[in-house]
Design a protein around this motif. Sequence first.
Motif, PDB file in Angstrom:
ATOM      1  N   VAL A   1       0.871  -1.175   0.000  1.00  0.00           N
ATOM      2  CA  VAL A   1       0.000   0.000   0.000  1.00  0.00           C
ATOM      3  C   VAL A   1       0.908   1.224   0.000  1.00  0.00           C
ATOM      4  CG1 VAL A   1      -1.766   1.283   1.251  1.00  0.00           C
ATOM      5  CG2 VAL A   1      -1.779  -1.220   1.303  1.00  0.00           C
ATOM      6  N   GLU A   2       0.757   2.085  -0.993  1.00  0.00           N
ATOM      7  CA  GLU A   2       1.594   3.277  -1.061  1.00  0.00           C
ATOM      8  C   GLU A   2       1.166   4.260   0.033  1.00  0.00           C
ATOM      9  OE1 GLU A   2       4.152   3.274  -2.927  1.00  0.00           O
ATOM     10  OE2 GLU A   2       3.581   1.407  -3.942  1.00  0.00           O
ATOM     11  N   LEU A   3       2.144   4.869   0.706  1.00  0.00           N
ATOM     12  CA  LEU A   3       1.842   5.757   1.828  1.00  0.00           C
ATOM     13  C   LEU A   3       2.142   7.219   1.514  1.00  0.00           C
ATOM     14  CD1 LEU A   3       3.065   3.552   4.819  1.00  0.00           C
ATOM     15  CD2 LEU A   3       0.759   3.763   3.855  1.00  0.00           C
ATOM     16  N   PHE A   4       3.414   7.570   1.353  1.00  0.00           N
ATOM     17  CA  PHE A   4       3.746   8.973   1.130  1.00  0.00           C
ATOM     18  C   PHE A   4       5.147   9.065   0.553  1.00  0.00           C
ATOM     19  CE2 PHE A   4       4.901   7.847   5.490  1.00  0.00           C
ATOM     20  CZ  PHE A   4       6.231   8.213   5.539  1.00  0.00           C
TER      21      PHE A   4
ATOM     22  N   GLN B   1       9.991   6.841  -1.106  1.00  0.00           N
ATOM     23  CA  GLN B   1       8.616   6.448  -1.414  1.00  0.00           C
ATOM     24  C   GLN B   1       8.230   5.362  -0.423  1.00  0.00           C
ATOM     25  OE1 GLN B   1       6.157   7.587  -3.711  1.00  0.00           O
ATOM     26  NE2 GLN B   1       5.009   6.273  -2.310  1.00  0.00           N
ATOM     27  N   GLU B   2       7.610   5.778   0.681  1.00  0.00           N
ATOM     28  CA  GLU B   2       7.300   4.851   1.775  1.00  0.00           C
ATOM     29  C   GLU B   2       6.053   4.048   1.443  1.00  0.00           C
ATOM     30  OE1 GLU B   2       8.468   3.805   5.932  1.00  0.00           O
ATOM     31  OE2 GLU B   2       9.395   4.654   4.134  1.00  0.00           O
TER      32      GLU B   2
ATOM     33  N   ARG C   1      -5.600  -2.171   5.337  1.00  0.00           N
ATOM     34  CA  ARG C   1      -4.981  -1.645   4.116  1.00  0.00           C
ATOM     35  C   ARG C   1      -5.740  -0.428   3.592  1.00  0.00           C
ATOM     36  NH1 ARG C   1      -4.961  -7.346   2.679  1.00  0.00           N
ATOM     37  NH2 ARG C   1      -6.314  -6.966   0.876  1.00  0.00           N
ATOM     38  N   GLU C   2      -7.064  -0.476   3.680  1.00  0.00           N
ATOM     39  CA  GLU C   2      -7.859   0.669   3.235  1.00  0.00           C
ATOM     40  C   GLU C   2      -7.573   1.905   4.090  1.00  0.00           C
ATOM     41  OE1 GLU C   2     -11.789  -0.860   3.492  1.00  0.00           O
ATOM     42  OE2 GLU C   2     -11.719  -1.881   1.539  1.00  0.00           O
ATOM     43  N   VAL C   3      -7.480   1.709   5.400  1.00  0.00           N
ATOM     44  CA  VAL C   3      -7.172   2.825   6.301  1.00  0.00           C
ATOM     45  C   VAL C   3      -5.784   3.375   6.000  1.00  0.00           C
ATOM     46  CG1 VAL C   3      -6.778   3.481   8.699  1.00  0.00           C
ATOM     47  CG2 VAL C   3      -8.712   2.010   8.119  1.00  0.00           C
ATOM     48  N   ALA C   4      -4.803   2.477   5.815  1.00  0.00           N
ATOM     49  CA  ALA C   4      -3.429   2.907   5.524  1.00  0.00           C
ATOM     50  C   ALA C   4      -3.384   3.708   4.226  1.00  0.00           C
ATOM     51  CB  ALA C   4      -2.507   1.694   5.444  1.00  0.00           C
TER      52      ALA C   4
ATOM     53  N   GLY D   1      -2.315   7.557   3.750  1.00  0.00           N
ATOM     54  CA  GLY D   1      -1.252   7.874   2.807  1.00  0.00           C
ATOM     55  C   GLY D   1      -1.663   8.944   1.807  1.00  0.00           C
ATOM     56  N   ARG D   2      -2.890   8.855   1.310  1.00  0.00           N
ATOM     57  CA  ARG D   2      -3.368   9.855   0.348  1.00  0.00           C
ATOM     58  C   ARG D   2      -3.447  11.231   0.994  1.00  0.00           C
ATOM     59  NH1 ARG D   2      -6.429   5.358  -1.133  1.00  0.00           N
ATOM     60  NH2 ARG D   2      -8.201   5.986   0.157  1.00  0.00           N
TER      61      ARG D   2
END
Length: 316
Positions: free
Chosen positions: A179-182, A284-285, A303-306, A310-311
């Motif tokens: 899951v892409e974070l930031f 790219q965390e 994963r949805e929360v993460a 991240g967004r």
Amino acid sequence: MFVMVVIHAVDSGVPVNLSSLDLNLVVALRALLEERNVTRAGRRIGVTQSAMSATLARLRRHFDDPLLSRTGSQYELTPLGAVLRDRAATACDVLERVFTSQADFDPRTDAREFTLMSSDYGAAVFGVALARELHDVAPGVHVTFRQTTPTVLDNLGTVLSTVDGLLLPHGVIDGFPAVELFTDQWVCLVAADHPVVGDDLTLDDRARLPWAVYQRAYDAPVTRQLSMLGISPRVDVSVPSFHLLPLLVAGTRRVALAQQRLVELFPTPGVRTLPCPFPAVPVQEAMWWHPVHTQDAGHIWLREVAGRIGRRSGVR
């Protein structure tokens, strides 16, 4: 499946049929190897000393090894016992996750513990926001952060199978879902009163000045990038925490590389932040996870929360 892998790895390549294996032996094996004492191991899993002695004898026959050998008044692990200690612990963790998987998950009412492995940087920048979100929407959910170690990549599949996620940037890990974070930027840290460095830090400065680094010199992709430019860090001190790098720079000739978000979260008196003297690859965390969690309802929610957090964090 994992128990078969564990046994297959230590019995000269002869597979074990799981249907013929008493999985309670894995729990007993872990207790025996961690306690190194039959009485304490029995007490730990709730069986008598005689029952645990019989189990130890059964395990010794299976592995054709004493596992525990007496040295004076103490029991010590045999070389095989030392190998099996960590593998038995991992197997127990995986089995627990298998049997606590859920078809449905309601964050408003369900109680569950999620375990994430992360550096102090990931825990500070992402973990705080995650914990705040869970506090608001999932009062029964508990999150535990474990510190990453320099050896986490040596057995990545096993590590990922025993946690819910691993916070690491791209360039360090690959081949697993994420899951892409930031994103973040690397900056250079020097003492405010550094006797050599002025308004800019040059590549020559980085080559000749001593460094403070996180864990090992080349654990960060940006440091490997520097090596491709012909600069090898002269490591003066290494620490297991990004938080400590500014403190180890203040009042010294050392230089360090740190993430901009972390530096802004925890400003340190007596330390200057300077741009990198080269086009440093951005951070790219991501939160990496094992495919074993793919269909688990609770993990899907995590994963949805993460991803939502991240967004919101976005690009730096």
